[in-house]
Motif scaffolding. Structure first.
Motif, mmCIF file in Angstrom:
data_model
loop_
_atom_site.group_PDB
_atom_site.id
_atom_site.type_symbol
_atom_site.label_atom_id
_atom_site.label_comp_id
_atom_site.label_asym_id
_atom_site.label_seq_id
_atom_site.Cartn_x
_atom_site.Cartn_y
_atom_site.Cartn_z
ATOM 1 N N ALA A 169 32.261 61.102 44.237
ATOM 2 C CA ALA A 169 31.820 61.864 43.064
ATOM 3 C C ALA A 169 32.730 63.054 42.808
ATOM 4 C CB ALA A 169 30.380 62.312 43.255
ATOM 5 N N HIS A 209 27.167 58.522 39.643
ATOM 6 C CA HIS A 209 27.237 58.878 38.216
ATOM 7 C C HIS A 209 28.013 57.891 37.359
ATOM 8 C CE1 HIS A 209 31.073 60.763 39.430
ATOM 9 N NE2 HIS A 209 31.394 60.830 38.172
ATOM 10 N N LYS A 253 24.545 59.643 32.183
ATOM 11 C CA LYS A 253 25.257 60.482 33.150
ATOM 12 C C LYS A 253 26.623 60.908 32.617
ATOM 13 C CE LYS A 253 22.831 58.108 36.870
ATOM 14 N NZ LYS A 253 22.937 57.115 37.943
ATOM 15 N N ILE A 300 26.572 64.762 32.557
ATOM 16 C CA ILE A 300 27.331 65.275 33.703
ATOM 17 C C ILE A 300 28.823 65.340 33.368
ATOM 18 C CG2 ILE A 300 27.958 64.914 36.119
ATOM 19 C CD1 ILE A 300 25.247 63.527 36.517
ATOM 20 N N LYS A 301 29.458 64.199 33.153
ATOM 21 C CA LYS A 301 30.920 64.177 32.981
ATOM 22 C C LYS A 301 31.363 64.921 31.727
ATOM 23 C CE LYS A 301 34.921 61.119 32.652
ATOM 24 N NZ LYS A 301 35.441 59.749 32.848
ATOM 25 N N CYS A 355 21.256 63.479 38.607
ATOM 26 C CA CYS A 355 21.880 62.164 38.614
ATOM 27 C C CYS A 355 20.832 61.187 39.138
ATOM 28 C CB CYS A 355 23.119 62.175 39.504
ATOM 29 S SG CYS A 355 23.975 60.587 39.612
#
Length: 561
Positions: free
Chosen positions: A210, A283, A315, A319-320, A490
């Protein structure tokens, strides 16, 4: 290129007939100078991003390929990603493809590789699917070096006061091996180390993976590795990699792996393949370095996020995209007639028979995914990945539904026809890229962990509530005490259902999601919520794909898809 016999050939057979260009030629087409290219043989290379020419603030647009909830065989996201990239390139658009690297576990298990299929593949597919340039080996080694240092620290006096019962990091291996899920180490007496219970995860579930995929460069990689929590002291104080002093050696093991890998599609489109966390237990996105490198070189980057849009796409955006700046300008939802029929109630062994009503019933699943993408401020494009047994009546159910709901939709036969089969999809995507959008993540980071999980459950999954195990409740308290409430979540969840029950197909509503564990990933910068029966170490099926694989007398792969 002839495609008349595609249905009678395996992906490997089709790939073996392709004529590849030397990787230096592909690099020149992508705008990569010779000094930045580090060849691994004739058709693969690493790219030293420090030696790429500066493009200022101009970055290419991102097309994210996701999907409806899949069948166990997968719905061909990678195939559509590659075919769409080739089709966009065929329009004269400067395009790059950005994919995850395949994991050996599912290759030898059941799901297959991650290089696409038919006439929409990245090549050389056998090498990419096996060891490629060794990135996963480096990640595995860095993870296991850390664990060797942790256990040595315990053996040598334990100056940090680490509680052996509260070590949360585990060793990893890039293979599905259920026998390693729970083990005891350190047996054999005082000279053999400190006995303790532990286990293995698959490499793609490692926090090192990750961190590798979310880091923006070597310095950020080292800083993130140092922040990883490896366990707790006897008074429950977190212990990090930085406390142990292991981040330098780990970074050294990863210094070559962190450079993205350049290959080519069957049609010659440049592709960066780098990193590979699973979307059901991690993720699910390729590396930030690869995506943003592709954006610096191309006008459009086609990338993917694993499994359905409730997992990888959510995700990617929460997240990204939040931390990398690589938010999608368009999202493609891959649908298949067989997946629609499965979610419409058809048993797996009857999916090959025409069933128009089941396709219509299964649209509830696709419709929810499309609705969810809109919640991020993006209008989805539906790509129907065409299979040879799909009938016109079944396909027209999907196209008619899309038209009635104002959704761009195209039938894509990129497996059988390559870029020509994705021409309509490419035009739909080009229109979507230029359409106005207002991207935003689903939740604010200050919402708190429970609030963020509940938001995902209600807004994306269609559930009503969340129930936490006793262990998860204890970890919630620790998360709050350690100041980790502002991290994104996540979700580790089955890919087959919006719920945590893989048998609950279609578009279920009103269920309660069971969270049985919470795992802080303080280097990656998110909290993993483990739901249902999801495992971070998969097992092999009764008849593993490995049993059909071999090499011929010339050393060429046989039986690889």
């Amino acid at each position: 290129m002839t495609t008349t016999s595609a249905a009678d050939m395996s992906d490997l057979a089709i790939a073996s007939r392709a004529v590849l260009e030397p990787i230096a030629v592909v690099a020149r087409r992508a705008g990569i100078p010779e000094e930045a290219l580090e060849p691994y043989g004739r058709y693969k290379a690493k790219v030293d991003t420090d030696l790429l020419p500066s493009t200022g603030t101009k970055l290419g647009k991102v097309v994210l390929v996701s999907a409806m909830s899949p069948t166990p065989a997968g719905e061909g996201k990678s195939t559509v990603t590659v075919g769409l990239g080739d089709a966009l390139a065929a329009t004269g658009t400067k395009t790059m493809i950005a994919l995850r690297e395949p994991s050996l576990g599912p290759i030898f298990g059941m799901k297959g590789g991650a290089t696409g299929g038919g006439y929409s593949q990245v090549l050389p597919m056998d090498e990419i699917n096996m060891h490629f340039t060794g990135d996963f080996h480096a990640i595995t080694s860095a993870n296991n070096l850390l664990m060797a240092l942790v256990d040595n620290h315990l053996h040598q006096g334990n100056a940090l006061g680490i509680d052996p019962r509260r070590i949360t990091f585990r060793r990893v291996i890039d293979m599905n091996d259920r026998a390693l899920r729970n083990i005891v180490i350190g047996l054999g007496g005082p000279t053999e180390g400190v006995p303790r219970e532990t286990g293995f995860d698959i490499t793609v579930a490692s926090e090192v993976m990750a961190v590798f995929c979310l880091a923006t460069g070597l310095a950020d990689l080292r800083a993130r590795l140092a922040k990883m929590t490896i366990g707790y002291t006897y008074d429950k104080t977190p212990v990090t990699v930085g406390d142990l002093g292991a981040e330098g050696a780990m970074t050294m093991l990863l210094k070559e792996a962190v450079k993205p890998n350049l290959v080519q599609s069957m049609a010659g489109t440049p592709a960066l393949i780098h990193g590979g966390p699973f979307a059901n237990i991690a993720h699910g996105c390729n590396s930030v370095i690869a995506t943003n490198t592709a954006r610096s070189l191309a006008d459009v980057v086609v990338t993917e996020a694993g499994f359905g849009a409730d997992l990888g796409a959510e995700k990617f955006m929460d997240i990204k995209a939040r931390f990398s700046g690589a938010h999608p300008d368009a999202v493609v939802l891959v649908a298949t007639v067989r997946a629609l029929k499965m979610h419409g109630g058809v048993a797996k062994d009857a999916l090959k028979t025409e069933n128009v009503q089941a396709v219509r019933d299964g649209l509830a699943n696709l419709s929810r995914h499309a609705r969810n993408i809109r919640k991020f401020g993006i209008q989805p494009v539906v790509a129907i990945n065409k299979f040879t047994l799909d009938t016109d009546a079944e396909l027209s159910v999907v196209t008619s539904w899309a038209a009635a709901n104002g959704i761009e939709c195209a039938v894509a036969d990129v497996w059988g026809q390559g870029p020509a089969g994705g021409a309509d999809l490419a035009q739909a995507v080009l229109r979507a890229i230029e359409a106005p959008g207002d991207f935003a993540p689903l939740y604010d980071l200050d919402l708190g962990i429970e609030g963020k999980i509940l938001t995902v459950v209600r807004e994306i999954y269609g559930g009503a509530d969340v129930e936490y195990s006793a262990a998860a409740k204890r970890m919630l308290k620790q998360i709050h005490e350690n100041g980790w409430d502002n991290l994104p979540v996540c979700m580790a969840k089955t890919q087959y259902s919006f719920s945590d029950d893989p048998t609950l197909l279609g578009a279920p509503e009103g269920f309660t999601l069971q969270v049985r564990d919470l795992i802080p990933k303080t280097g990656a910068g998110f909290i993993v919520a483990v739901t249902g029966a999801i495992m971070t170490m998969p097992g092999l099926p009764k008849a593993p794909a490995a049993m059909r694989m071999d090499v011929d007398e010339h050393g060429q792969a046989v039986g690889l898809f």
